[in-house]
Design a protein around this motif. Structure first.
Motif: not given
Length: 258
Positions: A104-112
């Motif tokens: 799970y990639f977390v970039l600022k407010e996004c979880v992919v």
């Protein structure tokens, strides 16, 4: 609070809503505190140990942000390496042992959510790992339709003074279960939560040698993910778990200062 036995074995494969708590230890080793929680789960709640679990997070940033000056037009002098780290764009990768094929990639407010095969692509990009992996590892218990995960937090090779407690309600997949899970947490922690009691100060040598029955936790902090900020669905998912552990371990990165 009552715990009804599971009626459907398929429920074990469904991810329910969960809460994540960070317990700060005071006195005794993290292993001792975990043993106490396990004892209370087995004795007070008739819990059954169902295995082990772990969660890890790694912090990445763009190598170009470190090799070149950032915001040099606004700064009177070229930024130092530490200043570049603070300004560099960050990306966190969260992995769970219970989801071995995904990450799970977390970039600022996004979880992919993505397959772990994506690592092959990431390794080809200009990304550099900034800090060592933080990890939570421990054991999990089943009590009816509830799963209790207990683990100790470590950063690199160092064990911190924190215990992580995650309680999952497999029969509910929405945030409506949060209040009930909080109550169950208080029920489990019971006498373990609060300032450690001290032996009575008397001249009696026997009393002076008396030790506390429990090694207590001095503080418990609950972490919740904000569905609006994170853009997460209403129903429980591994992305929700990733958002919670990101908050937990991101704080650990800041506290260690590494």
């Amino acid at each position: 609070i009552s715990f009804e036995p599971r009626q459907h074995t398929a429920m074990a494969d469904r991810l329910g809503w969960s809460v994540l708590q960070v317990l700060e230890t005071e006195g005794g080793s993290p292993d001792t505190h975990i043993q106490q929680l396990e004892e209370r789960l087995k004795t007070n709640m008739c819990g059954k140990r169902i295995g082990e679990w772990s969660a890890s997070i790694e912090l990445y940033f763009r190598n170009s942000d470190l090799s070149s000056g950032l915001d040099q037009s606004k700064a009177p002098a070229a930024p130092t390496r530490e200043e570049k780290k603070q300004q560099a764009k960050r990306m966190f990768i969260v992995r769970f042992s219970e989801a071995p094929t995904n990450q799970y990639f977390v970039l600022k407010e996004c979880v992919v959510e993505a397959s772990r095969d994506v690592d092959k692509i990431v390794s080809e990009l200009n990304l550099v790992k900034r800090k060592k992996t933080s990890k939570v590892s421990g054991v999990k218990y089943q009590v009816g339709s509830y799963v209790f995960r207990i683990g100790k937090l470590s950063s690199g090779s160092k064990i911190s003074g924190f215990i992580v407690l995650e309680i999952e309600c497999q029969s509910c997949q929405t945030s409506q279960a949060s209040g009930l899970l909080q109550e169950i947490s208080h029920c489990l922690l019971g006498p373990l939560l609060g300032q450690p009691s001290r032996p009575p100060q008397t001249p009696n040598a026997k009393n002076q040698q008396q030790s506390t029955r429990w090694n207590k936790f001095s503080q418990a902090t609950t972490l919740n993910c904000n569905m609006h900020l994170q853009g997460l669905p209403k129903h429980a998912s591994q992305r929700h778990r990733a958002a919670r552990f990101y908050q937990l371990l991101n704080q650990d990165f800041k506290s260690t200062g590494r």
